[in-house]
Every structure is written in structure tokens, then in C-alpha cells.
Design a protein around this motif. Structure first.
Motif, PDB file in Angstrom:
ATOM      1  N   ILE A 143      43.121 -16.409  25.416  1.00 15.27           N
ATOM      2  CA  ILE A 143      43.155 -15.334  24.422  1.00 15.27           C
ATOM      3  C   ILE A 143      41.775 -15.117  23.831  1.00 15.27           C
ATOM      4  O   ILE A 143      41.323 -13.970  23.665  1.00 15.27           O
ATOM      5  N   ALA A 144      41.076 -16.182  23.531  1.00 10.42           N
ATOM      6  CA  ALA A 144      39.725 -16.066  22.969  1.00 10.42           C
ATOM      7  C   ALA A 144      38.792 -15.355  23.941  1.00 10.42           C
ATOM      8  O   ALA A 144      37.967 -14.523  23.530  1.00 10.42           O
ATOM      9  N   ASP A 145      38.911 -15.671  25.223  1.00  9.34           N
ATOM     10  CA  ASP A 145      38.070 -15.012  26.235  1.00  9.34           C
ATOM     11  C   ASP A 145      38.363 -13.506  26.275  1.00  9.34           C
ATOM     12  O   ASP A 145      37.443 -12.685  26.381  1.00  9.34           O
ATOM     13  N   THR A 146      39.638 -13.158  26.223  1.00 12.17           N
ATOM     14  CA  THR A 146      40.024 -11.745  26.278  1.00 12.17           C
ATOM     15  C   THR A 146      39.493 -10.986  25.074  1.00 12.17           C
ATOM     16  O   THR A 146      38.961  -9.869  25.204  1.00 12.17           O
ATOM     17  N   ILE A 147      39.593 -11.573  23.900  1.00 12.03           N
ATOM     18  CA  ILE A 147      39.112 -10.903  22.689  1.00 12.03           C
ATOM     19  C   ILE A 147      37.595 -10.750  22.725  1.00 12.03           C
ATOM     20  O   ILE A 147      37.054  -9.711  22.300  1.00 12.03           O
ATOM     21  N   ALA A 148      36.899 -11.734  23.272  1.00  7.71           N
ATOM     22  CA  ALA A 148      35.446 -11.621  23.413  1.00  7.71           C
ATOM     23  C   ALA A 148      35.084 -10.452  24.322  1.00  7.71           C
ATOM     24  O   ALA A 148      34.131  -9.707  24.050  1.00  7.71           O
ATOM     25  N   GLU A 149      35.851 -10.267  25.400  1.00  9.57           N
ATOM     26  CA  GLU A 149      35.613  -9.133  26.288  1.00  9.57           C
ATOM     27  C   GLU A 149      35.932  -7.818  25.593  1.00  9.57           C
ATOM     28  O   GLU A 149      35.225  -6.822  25.765  1.00  9.57           O
ATOM     29  N   ALA A 150      36.996  -7.793  24.808  1.00 13.30           N
ATOM     30  CA  ALA A 150      37.356  -6.577  24.086  1.00 13.30           C
ATOM     31  C   ALA A 150      36.247  -6.185  23.114  1.00 13.30           C
ATOM     32  O   ALA A 150      35.943  -4.994  22.954  1.00 13.30           O
ATOM     33  N   LYS A 151      35.634  -7.161  22.475  1.00  6.14           N
ATOM     34  CA  LYS A 151      34.518  -6.869  21.573  1.00  6.14           C
ATOM     35  C   LYS A 151      33.339  -6.278  22.339  1.00  6.14           C
ATOM     36  O   LYS A 151      32.611  -5.426  21.815  1.00  6.14           O
ATOM     37  N   ARG A 152      33.159  -6.733  23.576  1.00  3.85           N
ATOM     38  CA  ARG A 152      32.081  -6.176  24.396  1.00  3.85           C
ATOM     39  C   ARG A 152      32.360  -4.694  24.693  1.00  3.85           C
ATOM     40  O   ARG A 152      31.439  -3.871  24.657  1.00  3.85           O
ATOM     41  N   TYR A 153      33.607  -4.369  24.974  1.00  2.00           N
ATOM     42  CA  TYR A 153      33.952  -2.961  25.200  1.00  2.00           C
ATOM     43  C   TYR A 153      33.773  -2.149  23.921  1.00  2.00           C
ATOM     44  O   TYR A 153      33.316  -1.002  23.961  1.00  2.00           O
ATOM     45  N   GLN A 154      34.149  -2.711  22.792  1.00  2.00           N
ATOM     46  CA  GLN A 154      33.919  -2.027  21.526  1.00  2.00           C
ATOM     47  C   GLN A 154      32.445  -1.705  21.339  1.00  2.00           C
ATOM     48  O   GLN A 154      32.079  -0.599  20.926  1.00  2.00           O
ATOM     49  N   ALA A 155      31.599  -2.665  21.661  1.00  2.00           N
ATOM     50  CA  ALA A 155      30.161  -2.472  21.496  1.00  2.00           C
ATOM     51  C   ALA A 155      29.623  -1.393  22.430  1.00  2.00           C
ATOM     52  O   ALA A 155      28.617  -0.742  22.124  1.00  2.00           O
ATOM     53  N   MET A 156      30.322  -1.188  23.569  1.00  2.00           N
ATOM     54  CA  MET A 156      29.914  -0.142  24.514  1.00  2.00           C
ATOM     55  C   MET A 156      30.393   1.241  24.085  1.00  2.00           C
ATOM     56  O   MET A 156      30.030   2.239  24.708  1.00  2.00           O
ATOM     57  N   GLY A 157      31.208   1.295  23.049  1.00  2.00           N
ATOM     58  CA  GLY A 157      31.663   2.581  22.538  1.00  2.00           C
ATOM     59  C   GLY A 157      33.104   2.928  22.839  1.00  2.00           C
ATOM     60  O   GLY A 157      33.578   3.997  22.442  1.00  2.00           O
ATOM     61  N   TYR A 158      33.837   2.048  23.520  1.00  2.00           N
ATOM     62  CA  TYR A 158      35.232   2.331  23.844  1.00  2.00           C
ATOM     63  C   TYR A 158      36.084   2.357  22.575  1.00  2.00           C
ATOM     64  O   TYR A 158      35.919   1.520  21.688  1.00  2.00           O
ATOM     65  N   LYS A 159      36.997   3.316  22.532  1.00  2.00           N
ATOM     66  CA  LYS A 159      37.947   3.429  21.427  1.00  2.00           C
ATOM     67  C   LYS A 159      39.330   2.906  21.806  1.00  2.00           C
ATOM     68  O   LYS A 159      40.228   2.870  20.961  1.00  2.00           O
ATOM     69  N   ALA A 160      39.495   2.510  23.073  1.00  2.00           N
ATOM     70  CA  ALA A 160      40.773   1.990  23.561  1.00  2.00           C
ATOM     71  C   ALA A 160      40.496   0.944  24.628  1.00  2.00           C
ATOM     72  O   ALA A 160      39.623   1.139  25.485  1.00  2.00           O
ATOM     73  N   VAL A 161      41.237  -0.173  24.572  1.00  2.00           N
ATOM     74  CA  VAL A 161      41.008  -1.285  25.497  1.00  2.00           C
ATOM     75  C   VAL A 161      42.355  -1.878  25.912  1.00  2.00           C
ATOM     76  O   VAL A 161      43.239  -2.092  25.076  1.00  2.00           O
ATOM     77  N   ARG A 162      42.484  -2.137  27.207  1.00  3.11           N
ATOM     78  CA  ARG A 162      43.660  -2.858  27.713  1.00  3.11           C
ATOM     79  C   ARG A 162      43.403  -4.347  27.639  1.00  3.11           C
ATOM     80  O   ARG A 162      42.325  -4.817  28.015  1.00  3.11           O
TER      81      ARG A 162
END
Length: 416
Positions: free
Chosen positions: A142-161
């Protein structure tokens, strides 16, 4: 002749098809592309990729479809669609519909190039400034997934699977070593995975609870079940996720029995999305008319092309169902561009999946679409805005690959 500078064509004049070739390439994964050429030198491209069964579509195109195209008028797109669908007698199915989609998209590409317009302008013009997309965040924990989601947030994504590993299972759908360029198909015989529904049902609510705590509420969160639950199990999972407001729960149960989604609807208000393996409007007719889903995920390449996908979207619009087209890396940039032109033009667009292609794939398929602040725009190049470097494609020969298969812990064959 450059596809960006077509020869002038007299308005209303027929545009004979003079050539139809199939290009197979593997710049890291397999893609099948149909190239249709017309008498004035304008050509169009259509994606014909069917992951794990690519050569079945190649044979159907080369042996049956391409000979039918020569001499036909490239402008008569709907007539050609009906000719290929009704004329085969054996209708539907992923192989046949993928082949039809390739022809359909290539002809739309040609028509828009002749008109000198980006395709979405011929489809009615823009309904929005760009197409909102979602990325894929995954990890072993779960921690790994959330870290990846934060990376997508930083790239500008407004939605993440969000997809995470399931404790006790060696591998899990959606979790990959290469976080940006996920590809489940692999060389050799199909990989066999082991599945536990009980373990999965425990971890997904934990994932979403942690995600809301870490990511906040200003980002849309999605999850893909990948057809692995019974309707009542899906209803339970949807109910467990309700406090975390997922944007959608995807492919919660196999949709061959469309009425199965009634059970899920009775037990949860979590929005439901399904349809990446649908091949026609008949696959989702009941789901839409009974409002059993919120997003239809049928895709350009597997659901008969832009012409047929527009019919699906029009039906869905009557019932407040929105689009959510499949956009994994097993669809080439040709298909991604087609999905973007479609998404720009339909009133009931919902969300577009966007799995980025590798630099090797982008080099084979140079394209005009671009990403900015969570949205993709198809660009204003005439046609689809995608080309094919055939010399570079030839440098990446086909390699047979299979998608994985799943078994339960007792060895029973199951849905992957």
C-alpha cells in the motif's frame, strides 16, 4: 506523399482505395497497424492490435478484408462498415471487430486529412478544452502504491487508478516492476498466477483508506477488479469503498451476463465502469438501458472503430451513462489518438485511461497529441495526427506473447 499535405480532392468526388497493407511491429510489445492508401496518395492508419492474439487479426485483415477494400470509395465510411460487418455473415467477436475498427479509423484519418482538419472537427467539433485522463499507480505494498500516486499527482494528474499487491499472493494484476510502462503479456507460454478473493477483499479497503489519508480529496481515485468477483462480492466491495468516494469500480464482475450488474447496484452506490473487452453495442445494451453502469469503457480498436463507438456513446447519453475508454499500452498511439478525438467530440465524455507508451513506441508512431495538467489534447494536425515510421517498425519484429492466466488456490481455472 506526406499525410499532412494531401493532394486536393474535388468536393463530392470518389476517392478510390488503391492499397491496404498490414504492419506488425514490436518496439517492446506487439502492435498491428493497417495502412490504407488512396488514389491521390493520402493514407490513413488504423490500430488492429488484439493483445495476445495479434496474428489472428493480421490473418483476417490480410486474407479477407484488405482484398475487399481495393477500388472502394474511401469517403463511404459507414457503407464500408456495414459491408464488412453484414457482409461477413459471421458477425461480431474481438477478431472481426478489431479488423473493422482498423479500417474505420484509417478511413476517418483519410477523410480528415483530405478536409485539412483534425478529426474531432469532423465529429462535431470540440465539446471541451481537453480530455481528462487517469494514470496507473501500483506497488507491491500500500505504501508503494501511494508513493506512486503522489508521483502522478506531481505530474499534474487529477485522477489515478490504485492497484496494490495482495499479501500472500506472488503476483497481482496491475502490479508491475516497470511502474510507468506496464505490460502484462510476456514471451513463452502463459504465466499462471494464483488468486485469493478473500485476501483481495481485505486489502483494497485498506488501500483506499490510506490513499485518502495521504492524498486528500482533491484527486479522483479508481480501482480495477478485472472481472474477478461474483456480483454479491462486488456489491460488498463497492459498499466497503463508499466512504472513500472512488470515481469508479472497474470490471467488478464478468459482464457476459449483463443482468448480473443488477445485484451490484442493489448493494452499493459506488459508480461502476465496464467494457474494455466489449466488441459491439449489443455487449452493453442492457447495462446502459437499465442504468446498471455509470461508465462504458468500450474502446475504439475493439468495438468497431469510431463509427460504432459513437453509436454506443449516443445510446449511453440517453441514460446518463458516460464514456471511459480503455487506454492501456496494448493500444498503439494510433488508437490513443482516435480515442482523444472521440473524447473531445462526444457530449457525455467521462474519463480517458492513459498509460504512457515507451520512447521506442513513440518513435515508431510519432504523434501530435500532448499532455498538460491532467489532460490530453489530440492536437490540430489534419487527421488523427499520428504517423508510422515503417523503416523503424521493421527494425522491431513480432515476438509472440501471451497474457497471463489465473487459478484459484485449489487449482481451479479462474478469470485473469
Amino acid at each position: 506523399m506526406s499525410p499532412l499535405k494531401p493532394a486536393p480532392t474535388k468536393a463530392g468526388a470518389a476517392l478510390p482505395i488503391t492499397g491496404a497493407t498490414v504492419v506488425v511491429t514490436c518496439p517492446g510489445r506487439n502492435f498491428v497497424t493497417l495502412k490504407i492508401t488512396t488514389a491521390d496518395g493520402v493514407y490513413g492508419l488504423g490500430d488492429a492490435t488484439l493483445n495476445g492474439r495479434e496474428m489472428a487479426v493480421v490473418a483476417y485483415l490480410q486474407d479477407h478484408v484488405c482484398p475487399l477494400l481495393i477500388g472502394k470509395d474511401a469517403h463511404r465510411i459507414e457503407d464500408m462498415w456495414q459491408f464488412l460487418y453484414r457482409g461477413a455473415y459471421w458477425r461480431g467477436g474481438p477478431v472481426g471487430m478489431t479488423a473493422i475498427a482498423a479500417v474505420d479509423v484509417a478511413l476517418w484519418d483519410i477523410k480528415a486529412k483530405v478536409a485539412g482538419l483534425p478529426l474531432y472537427q469532423l465529429l462535431g467539433g470540440a465539446c471541451r478544452e481537453g480530455v481528462t485522463v487517469y494514470g496507473h499507480a501500483n506497488g507491491e505494498t500500500i505504501a508503494d502504491t501511494i508513493a506512486e500516486a503522489k508521483r502522478y499527482q506531481a505530474m499534474g494528474y487529477k485522477a489515478v487508478r490504485l492497484q496494490t499487491g495482495v499479501p500472500g499472493l506472488a503476483d497481482t494484476y496491475g502490479v508491475s516492476a516497470d511502474k510507468m510502462f506496464y505490460e502484462p503479456a510476456a514471451a513463452g507460454l502463459p504465466q499462471e498466477s494464483v488468486w485469493s478473493t478473500n485476501a483481495y477483499m481485505r486489502v483494497v479497503p485498506e488501500l483506499f483508506a490510506a490513499a485518502r489519508e495521504e492524498l486528500g480529496w482533491d484527486i479522483e481515485l479508481l480501482h480495477d477488479v478485472h472481472h474477478r468477483l461474483t456480483p454479491i462480492e462486488a456489491g460488498r466491495l463497492g459498499r466497503d469503498l463508499e466512504p472513500f468516494r472512488p470515481f469508479w469500480l472497474e470490471d467488478a464482475t464478468p459482464a457476459e451476463n449483463q443482468a448480473a450488474f443488477r445485484t451490484i447496484r442493489h448493494h452499493t452506490t459506488t459508480p461502476l465502469a465496464v467494457g474494455e473487452i466489449f466488441s459491439s453495442i449489443w455487449s452493453c445494451k442492457q447495462l446502459i438501458e437499465e442504468q446498471l453502469i455509470d461508465y462504458v469503457r468500450a474502446t475504439v480498436v475493439h468495438a468497431g472503430g469510431i463509427s460504432h463507438l459513437r453509436k454506443i456513446a449516443a445510446l449511453a447519453d440517453l441514460y446518463q451513462v458516460r464514456t471511459g475508454c480503455h487506454g492501456a499500452t496494448d493500444l498503439s498511439p494510433v488508437s490513443m489518438a482516435a480515442a482523444l478525438h472521440f473524447g473531445m467530440s462526444v457530449p457525455n465524455f467521462g474519463l480517458q485511461e492513459y498509460m504512457r507508451h515507451t520512447p521506442e513506441t513513440d518513435a515508431v508512431f510519432p504523434h501530435a497529441y500532448s499532455f498538460d495538467q491532467g489532460m490530453l489534447h489530440p492536437g490540430d494536425t489534419p487527421g488523427l495526427g499520428v504517423d508510422l515510421d515503417e523503416d523503424l517498425a521493421a527494425a522491431h519484429p513480432y515476438r509472440r506473447a501471451y497474457l497471463p492466466v489465473n487459478r484459484l488456490e485449489d487449482g481451479t481455472m479462474f478469470n485473469w
